[in-house]
Design a protein around this motif. Structure first.
Motif, PDB file in Angstrom:
ATOM      1  N   THR A  62       0.833  -1.206   0.000  1.00  0.00           N
ATOM      2  CA  THR A  62       0.000   0.000   0.000  1.00  0.00           C
ATOM      3  C   THR A  62       0.869   1.257   0.000  1.00  0.00           C
ATOM      4  N   ILE A  63       0.322   2.315  -0.578  1.00  0.00           N
ATOM      5  CA  ILE A  63       0.891   3.656  -0.473  1.00  0.00           C
ATOM      6  C   ILE A  63      -0.247   4.579  -0.054  1.00  0.00           C
ATOM      7  N   TYR A  64       0.046   5.447   0.889  1.00  0.00           N
ATOM      8  CA  TYR A  64      -0.990   6.371   1.377  1.00  0.00           C
ATOM      9  C   TYR A  64      -0.409   7.783   1.413  1.00  0.00           C
ATOM     10  N   ILE A  82       6.286   9.763  -6.712  1.00  0.00           N
ATOM     11  CA  ILE A  82       5.964   8.374  -7.068  1.00  0.00           C
ATOM     12  C   ILE A  82       6.989   7.848  -8.085  1.00  0.00           C
ATOM     13  N   LEU A  91       6.454  -1.331  -8.091  1.00  0.00           N
ATOM     14  CA  LEU A  91       5.136  -1.182  -7.440  1.00  0.00           C
ATOM     15  C   LEU A  91       4.093  -2.165  -7.985  1.00  0.00           C
ATOM     16  N   VAL A  94       1.509  -3.376  -5.338  1.00  0.00           N
ATOM     17  CA  VAL A  94       0.613  -2.437  -4.645  1.00  0.00           C
ATOM     18  C   VAL A  94      -0.841  -2.775  -4.951  1.00  0.00           C
ATOM     19  N   PHE A  97      -3.654   2.188  -3.305  1.00  0.00           N
ATOM     20  CA  PHE A  97      -2.868   3.416  -3.400  1.00  0.00           C
ATOM     21  C   PHE A  97      -3.841   4.578  -3.194  1.00  0.00           C
ATOM     22  N   ILE A 119      -2.831   5.598  -8.611  1.00  0.00           N
ATOM     23  CA  ILE A 119      -3.719   5.816  -7.462  1.00  0.00           C
ATOM     24  C   ILE A 119      -5.069   5.174  -7.773  1.00  0.00           C
ATOM     25  N   HIS A 255      -4.469  -0.229   3.814  1.00  0.00           N
ATOM     26  CA  HIS A 255      -3.349   0.479   4.429  1.00  0.00           C
ATOM     27  C   HIS A 255      -3.548   0.629   5.936  1.00  0.00           C
TER      28      HIS A 255
END
Length: 383
Positions: A62-64, A82, A91, A94, A97, A119, A255
């Motif tokens: 995850t990316i937040y 990014i 990534l 993932v 996002f 995203i 996340h």
């Protein structure tokens, strides 16, 4: 050639500390000084560089992007950070996002750029559908602007949107909050986060309450609002999976679940927090110190705590009990070499008699009745 990710699963949190204006209840590190934006992002790239080995060697789930208001800054800055991460990890792993956005700070073009860099989840701050309450809170948007921004996100193809609500607000009645819930569930977002107002000392709200300019609803009203929220959400196809979070089936926040399950994550940016190798750390909270440490080629960490056995056990219990599924006490027994039921015998008997907790198989969880006073329940397992 890109290094193949190993099996170490992690998340990444990136703090964007810029807003149009500061809400009266906010104690997060955020500023409206746009002159620092370009410099900040150039230093954020330096910080990412310092974690390149961890980024290369991990399976990033995850990316937040949180804040502040990440959507307040130009989308080129989001793309820049990014792309920097992509230098070290493609990534491909993932699954979620997220970017936090506020109504009135987004456009069709921004949403299209967000999608183009991967995203796939939008977290939109609404707080209330009542314009008078929004104005009182210092929110820089109206309910109409929220609807416009929500529509833009849908038109851009986002099929995973979370909406934030708040309750227990000054001048907010039960009917006011019921109306907010009804209007939000009618929009049918995939996720709803709803938080009872917490008054922090270093905020404008705290001063206004101390001076008698604003009055909070009492605890009983707050509890009624929360219980109404649970009832209305569940009737509309949402399930409560964590004290403050509701989702459609299969769409809980992955996340945030990493936090509650004590999975490792890198925290990047001013005042960001991270958890790596049993160490919790917090970054510098002033731009001056953040820039200074990076200039010295040091990670901009202000403080850190090595989590010992007792802390780890309590975290496992505290974070696990936030989830409606609760904790698997048998796994805790195995991991920490304890007898959970025996260790907390008195607390368990007391809370079960009061119908605040229940045990189903290997799981101990807080009941719906206990959810509204969950903090006082969790603290009983502190010792």
């Amino acid at each position: 050639m890109m290094m193949k990710a190993n099996n170490e699963e992690i998340g990444i949190y990136i703090h964007i500390p810029f807003c149009i204006s500061k809400c009266i209840y906010c104690d997060f590190v955020s500023v409206s000084n746009t002159t620092l934006i370009e410099k900040y992002f150039s230093y954020l790239l330096k910080e990412i560089e310092m974690y390149k080995e961890k980024i290369k060697g991990s399976k990033i789930l995850t990316i937040y992007l949180g804040g502040g208001t990440p959507s307040f800054v130009h989308e080129k800055n989001i793309v820049k950070i990014i792309n920097k991460i992509k230098q070290y990890n493609d990534l491909r792993d993932v699954v979620e996002f997220t970017i936090e956005v506020n109504p009135g700070t987004v456009s069709k073009e921004k949403f299209e750029v967000y999608k183009s860099i991967g995203i796939n989840r939008i977290s939109m701050g609404l707080q209330s559908t009542d314009d008078l309450i929004l104005k009182m809170l210092g929110r820089a948007h109206s309910y109409k602007e929220f609807l416009e921004s929500y529509k833009l996100a849908r038109e851009a193809g986002f099929d995973n949107i979370s909406v934030d609500l708040m309750f227990g607000l000054p001048n907010q009645s039960v009917d006011d909050f019921n109306e907010s819930i009804d209007k939000v569930v009618e929009l049918d977002p995939e996720h709803i986060s709803a938080y009872s107002l917490k008054v922090e000392k270093n905020t404008k709200l705290y001063t206004m309450i101390e001076n008698g300019k604003l009055i909070l609803p009492d605890e009983e009203i707050d509890r009624i609002m929360y219980n109404n929220l649970i009832d209305k959400a569940e009737k509309n196809g949402y399930y409560l999976y964590e004290i403050s979070n509701f989702s459609k089936l299969g769409l809980k926040s992955i996340h945030n679940t990493l936090y509650w399950k004590r999975t490792q994550y890198i925290g990047l940016g001013l005042s960001a927090h991270g958890f790596l190798d049993d160490v919790r750390y917090g970054n510098e909270i002033t731009f001056l110190n953040y820039f200074d440490k990076l200039d010295k080629l040091e990670k901009p960490i202000k403080d850190f705590d090595k989590i010992d056995f007792e802390d780890s056990l309590f975290e496992e219990i505290m974070l696990g009990l936030r989830l409606t599924k609760g904790i698997n006490y048998k796994k805790i027994d195995e991991k920490y070499k304890i007898n959970f039921i025996k260790k907390y015998k008195n607390e368990i008997i007391e809370l079960k008699n009061e119908e605040m907790i229940e045990i189903n198989g290997d799981y101990l969880s807080i009941t719906k009745k206990g959810m509204s006073i969950s903090n006082s329940i969790i603290v009983k397992f502190l010792n």
